[in-house]
Design a protein around this motif. Structure first.
Motif, short mmCIF file in Angstrom:
data_model
loop_
_atom_site.label_atom_id
_atom_site.label_comp_id
_atom_site.label_asym_id
_atom_site.label_seq_id
_atom_site.Cartn_x
_atom_site.Cartn_y
_atom_site.Cartn_z
N SER A 445 2.61 0.52 1.65
CA SER A 445 1.26 0.00 1.48
C SER A 445 0.33 1.08 0.94
O SER A 445 0.62 2.29 1.00
CB SER A 445 0.72 -0.50 2.82
OG SER A 445 0.55 0.59 3.72
N ALA A 446 -0.79 0.65 0.41
CA ALA A 446 -1.77 1.59 -0.14
C ALA A 446 -2.32 2.52 0.94
O ALA A 446 -2.55 3.71 0.71
CB ALA A 446 -2.92 0.82 -0.80
N GLN A 447 -2.50 1.99 2.15
CA GLN A 447 -3.00 2.80 3.24
C GLN A 447 -2.00 3.88 3.63
O GLN A 447 -2.35 5.04 3.84
CB GLN A 447 -3.32 1.92 4.45
CG GLN A 447 -3.90 2.68 5.63
CD GLN A 447 -4.23 1.76 6.80
OE1 GLN A 447 -4.00 0.56 6.74
NE2 GLN A 447 -4.77 2.34 7.86
N THR A 448 -0.73 3.48 3.70
CA THR A 448 0.33 4.44 4.03
C THR A 448 0.46 5.49 2.92
O THR A 448 0.63 6.69 3.20
CB THR A 448 1.67 3.71 4.21
OG1 THR A 448 1.54 2.77 5.28
CG2 THR A 448 2.79 4.69 4.52
#
Length: 543
Positions: A445-448
């Motif tokens: 994911s983008a957050q990860t």
């Protein structure tokens, strides 16, 4: 005042002064004090997890806990060095030792983040009084040029080794005691130094210091504090942080005003005429270049062993120990090299060895054998001590006896700024290259991804929170990216060192192999007009 040898009445050889009779004991006491500063400077990072759990500091408080020591130390060095020349170097050292012991006890038993920050600030203040005092006392105790060079080399070697002892001492204590034990251990050692110092250390000072310019004191403190704060904060938060520009502007303005004032007052806090001496200015520049590159190497190696290899702080500290230990053992060798190849070539050789070992460390992979790294660490330690032992001796011997503490403080300040700039510039290069080289696995994911790109530590930690093959691939990607970025960064650092080696050959080319102590306070260029190269240098027997 500084004691000079007294001649006997029979026309024989000079009778040794009491200070000279105790000179090796003086060296031992000063080495212990300096070593404790080095250990304390590197041990805090290993106590942070434990003290964070107990005291619960905010992120801002934690940053101040880590940084306040360096801010105060760097800001007070010039003032403390000048004060030592005025009131007595022994007196200032013993005051600093007492303050460091008290501040260590306050740090160990701090029960709140605010108290811990205040105690660490006191540690920085005490450290600023100890650093220049130890070197100037060693210089005062040794009047023979060869012995002085050897003694300062030993002192430099012990100081270098002490930084690597921090992780070892910290790891051993934290395995058995609470976080405060890494600071409480300072108290009995400083008590021993205090008692021994009272009994053994000779006093020396400038007999005619003139009036202290009280306007220069705050200008110096504000200027140095502002510059060091801006450098360290900018390296951590980026230059978009408005406080970086504000503190940099305030610091620069204060330093400019300070420098201008030093040219007008009768007794300046910082005698700018020292920099007219080629030996002094060349050695200061060599130290700054070395710290600029070596500080990043130290950070890179620590992250490699602890994050990429996954070793504990104690194991990583033991792995890095051969470098500083080789520096301690190689320190006397530099005194033997000076009469053979000259000061300029000895410093240049040290920078070349440092460049080779830095490039060698950059070749590591996540699975490199430690036995391949061991000789790289040893060569690195030898290179560092060839530089610092010669430059420290050159700085102290080329400055007048009346200003040895001030000269030592200038040297320490240049190294503090050089190290901070190295972390800011080369550390930023390392971080940028890591983000560019990181190849994330699919499905992240983008957050990860954003968390993993922060640093190699964050990348490995983020990967550890993911299950299955994705997590393992992310950890492998972070470790590979870090090794690639370390390779390029160390090549840049090695290139800077090689340029520094060439510059040292020119800057120190006219510095003689023999630098006699100057007792008349004269530090003009005539002190360095002798030859430094073997074909023109004084015979080794004369040293």
């Amino acid at each position: 005042m500084t004691t000079t040898p007294k001649h006997d009445t029979t026309g024989g050889t000079p009778a040794a002064s009491p200070a000279e009779n105790r000179r090796w004991a003086v060296l031992a006491i000063c080495c212990v004090a300096a070593a404790l500063l080095g250990i304390d400077n590197s041990v805090l990072n290993y106590a942070i997890p434990s003290l964070s759990r107990q005291l619960g500091p905010s992120s801002t408080q934690l940053l101040w806990i880590v940084d306040i020591y360096g801010f105060v130390l760097g800001g007070m060095l010039v003032v403390a060095g000048n004060l030592g020349d005025r009131i007595g170097r022994k007196k200032l050292l013993l005051m600093g030792v007492t303050g460091f012991g008290v501040a260590s006890a306050l740090t160990a038993y701090a029960d709140s983040p605010g108290m811990l920050i205040a105690a660490r600030a006191l540690l920085g203040l005490a450290g600023a009084t100890i650093m220049p005092s130890t070197l100037s006392l060693v210089r005062s105790a040794f009047s023979d040029p060869k012995e002085r060079t050897t003694a300062i080399g030993i002192s430099s070697g012990v100081a270098a080794a002490s930084f690597a002892l921090g992780p070892v001492v910290g790891g051993l204590l934290l395995d058995h005691f609470w976080w405060g034990s890494v600071f409480l251990i300072n108290v009995p050692v400083m008590a021993l130094v205090l008692v021994a110092g009272l009994l053994v250390l000779p006093e020396s000072r400038n007999p005619h210091p003139g009036r202290l310019d009280w306007v220069s004191v705050p200008l110096s403190v504000v200027g140095m504090f502002g510059i060091i704060y801006a450098i360290k904060t900018g390296a951590r938060n980026g230059v978009d942080d408005h406080t970086v520009w504000l503190t940099a502007a305030v610091g620069a303005a204060a330093l400019i005003a300070f420098m201008r004032r030093q040219t007008t007052v009768a007794a300046p806090l910082l005698d700018l005429k020292l920099f007219r001496n080629a030996a002094f200015s060349g050695a200061i520049a060599s130290n700054a270049v070395t710290m600029f590159t070596a500080s990043t190497l130290s950070l890179g190696a620590s992250l490699y062993f602890q994050v990429v290899r996954g070793w504990s702080p104690l194991t990583a500290g033991l792995a890095l120990l051969p470098g500083p230990l080789s520096a301690a053992f190689a320190a006397p060798l530099s005194a033997l090299l000076i009469p053979k190849i000259g000061r300029a070539r000895t410093v240049a050789l040290g920078l070349v060895l440092l460049a080779v070992s830095t490039a060698g460390l950059g070749m590591v992979t996540p699975h490199s054998s430690y036995w391949w790294l061991l000789p790289v660490l040893v060569v690195n330690g030898v290179g560092i001590i060839f530089i610092f032992s010669v430059t420290s001796d050159t700085i102290l011997a080329s400055a007048p006896r009346t200003a040895t503490s001030a000269a030592a403080a200038i040297s320490e300040t240049a190294m503090e700024i050089g190290g901070a700039l190295g972390i800011a510039v080369l550390g930023s290069v390392l971080s940028t290259l890591y983000r560019n080289d990181l190849r994330l696995p699919g499905g992240v994911s983008a957050q990860t991804a954003g968390a993993a790109e922060e640093s190699v530590s964050a990348g490995v930690e983020t990967g550890g929170k993911l299950s299955g093959a994705t997590g393992r691939h992310l950890i492998d990607a972070a470790r590979q990216a870090y090794c690639h970025s370390l390779h390029t960064t160390t090549l840049v650092a090695a290139g800077i060192m090689l340029v520094g080696a060439v510059a040292a050959l020119f800057a120190l080319r006219n510095v003689p192999a023999v630098l006699d102590d100057r007792t008349d306070g004269d530090a003009d260029a005539a002190a360095v007009t002798g030859a430094c190269e073997p074909k023109d240098a004084a015979p080794a027997a004369a040293i």
